[in-house]
Design an enzyme around this catalytic site. Structure first.
Site, mmCIF file in Angstrom:
data_model
loop_
_atom_site.group_PDB
_atom_site.id
_atom_site.type_symbol
_atom_site.label_atom_id
_atom_site.label_comp_id
_atom_site.label_asym_id
_atom_site.label_seq_id
_atom_site.Cartn_x
_atom_site.Cartn_y
_atom_site.Cartn_z
ATOM 1 N N ASP A 59 0.761 -0.992 0.066
ATOM 2 C CA ASP A 59 0.121 -0.155 -0.068
ATOM 3 C C ASP A 59 0.972 1.349 0.086
ATOM 4 O O ASP A 59 1.201 1.525 1.131
ATOM 5 C CB ASP A 59 -1.854 0.620 1.115
ATOM 6 N N HIS A 60 0.525 2.425 -0.992
ATOM 7 C CA HIS A 60 1.636 3.430 -0.504
ATOM 8 C C HIS A 60 1.586 3.929 0.274
ATOM 9 O O HIS A 60 2.107 5.715 -0.326
ATOM 10 C CB HIS A 60 1.675 3.256 -2.874
ATOM 11 N N ARG A 61 0.674 4.565 0.596
ATOM 12 C CA ARG A 61 -0.024 5.110 1.235
ATOM 13 C C ARG A 61 0.643 5.078 3.202
ATOM 14 O O ARG A 61 1.155 5.643 3.299
ATOM 15 C CB ARG A 61 -1.416 5.403 1.925
#
Length: 443
Positions: free
Chosen positions: A413-415
């Site tokens: 998850d790039h968040r």
């Protein structure tokens, strides 16, 4: 006939609101004891046997196999006769109803199946019984005798292919019918059908192929919803690396040589070693053991590692969860993953064993593929994919050699992190695979 009581589908926990009836364990006209399972249902999380809180004779089923029933909706009706409950229950306080819901939390030990005639209230007859009803009931008891099978999935497989288990002789101990017995019977029937079709080909026109529809319900439906939600909500990215697994395989062989000599309880599995590598890497990069609270706009880094692993079953892909995997040794991880895998294939995983994961390991190499880009198991933040280990040319000390090479892929998850953190995690995993001695620092 005694008082007829209605038993509704109880709350099965985990926020579940409905279940699909897989098979009835007690037929109409048969007797049931207090806390004895009457039906097997499939929820969005697992297969569950539902026990009845009443003792007596089942007078009706509210729905057929394959139907969906909502929590609180009628399930069965039971005719409870004076003295019938006391005779069926092992303790006086069990008379009437126990109020229990799930198997394993009942007031009595599990009991065997019963005949239709046992404990039938005076004057009760099975539906459709008329002149000669007693003979019908006796023959019905013979027809309803339980057939020993190794798991509920064997019954389902036989039912899906129209096989009568009562006509089969099992190859297991004491005539136990195994999955291989059913598959052999299915293969034989299909071969016979193929020969018959070939003989009739010249006399009948070829039928158009028919589409096959598979309902997205139960565990399959839950998996579909979770995957779709993951794609819709999580901005994922992937990175991958090839690693030389020769030393890891050698270390595992050495561990299991000790096992063969009797100094260790069980062979160490490759999945367990990879799980141990994951927990070590997550200790260094805890951001990947997290979830995103979208309402609070916060990243929640989780203190415990509950390791999920993908397991293929007859009912589709499921992800059992090893609780507190970061506290377990390779031997303990081997034992727990083996237990959960067997339960997954038998369809007996509990909802608690299928939920609460914080990181997932997907060993798709067992299917003979080199690589993949896994879909994150929502609401987790990452998944590690492991391809097959294949013999390939590899440069060792500036010389070409043949080594055991595996492709590792991380979807994240790039968040929760950037590429530097994800790359650092994956590189640490690869380093541990290539140099297993590095794991000693985390033991």
């Amino acid at each position: 006939m005694g008082e007829v009581r209605e038993f509704t589908l109880p709350d099965l926990g985990e926020g579940l609101t409905e279940a699909t009836i897989v098979r009835w364990l007690v037929a109409v006209g048969e007797t049931v004891r207090v806390d004895e399972p009457v039906v097997e249902v499939e929820t969005a999380k697992a297969l569950v046997e539902v026990p009845c809180p009443y003792a007596g004779v089942v007078t009706s089923h509210a729905a057929g196999e394959g139907a969906e029933v909502a929590v609180g909706a009628p399930l069965v009706t039971v005719a409870v006769s004076p003295g019938g409950e006391a005779a069926a229950a092992p303790e006086p306080e069990h008379v009437g109803g126990s109020g229990n819901v799930l198997v394993g939390y009942g007031t009595a030990e599990p009991t065997g199946r019963r005949s239709r005639a046992a404990l039938r209230p005076p004057g009760f007859a099975a539906p459709g019984a008329g002149t000669g009803a007693g003979e019908e009931l006796r023959s019905g008891a013979d027809r309803g005798a339980p057939v020993p099978v190794i798991s509920p999935l064997v019954r389902r497989l036989a039912r899906e292919h129209g096989l009568d288990l009562r006509t089969m002789t099992g190859s297991g101990p004491d005539g136990l019918i195994l999955r291989a017995d059913v598959e052999r019977a299915v293969s034989t029937a299909q071969e016979s059908s193929t020969r018959h079709s070939a003989a009739q080909h010249s006399r009948a026109p070829e039928k158009a192929s028919r589409e096959r529809r598979i309902p997205l319900r139960g565990m399959r439906g839950t998996a579909a919803e979770r995957l779709a939600r993951s794609r819709a909500e999580i901005p994922d990215a992937s990175c991958w690396v090839d690693a030389d697994a020769t030393e890891l395989l050698a270390a595992r062989k050495e561990m299991n040589t000790a096992t063969a000599q009797g100094s260790s309880p069980a062979p160490i599995s490759l999945l367990a070693l990879l799980g141990r590598v994951c927990t070590a890497a997550l200790a260094r990069f805890p951001e990947l053991n997290s979830t995103v609270d979208t309402e609070a706009r916060e990243i929640v880094v989780l203190p415990e590692v509950h390791l999920g692993f993908a397991a293929q079953t007859d009912r589709g892909l499921v992800v059992p969860v090893v609780r507190d995997a970061h506290t377990l040794s390779a031997e303990e991880l081997t034992a727990e993953t083996a237990r959960l895998t067997e339960a997954a294939r038998a369809g007996t995983l509990t909802p608690a064993e299928l939920t609460g994961g914080t990181f997932t390991l997907n060993n798709y190499g067992v299917f003979g593929v080199d690589g993949s880009t896994p879909i994150i198991n929502h609401p987790e933040a990452a998944m590690l994919g492991v391809g097959r280990i294949a013999r390939k040319p590899w440069v060792v000390d500036d010389e070409l050699a043949v080594r055991s090479v595996v492709q590792l892929s991380l979807t994240f998850d790039h968040r929760v992190c950037d590429g530097g953190t994800a790359g650092g995690f994956l590189r640490h995993v690869a380093d541990c695979v290539e140099h297993p001695a590095r794991l000693l620092r985390t033991l």
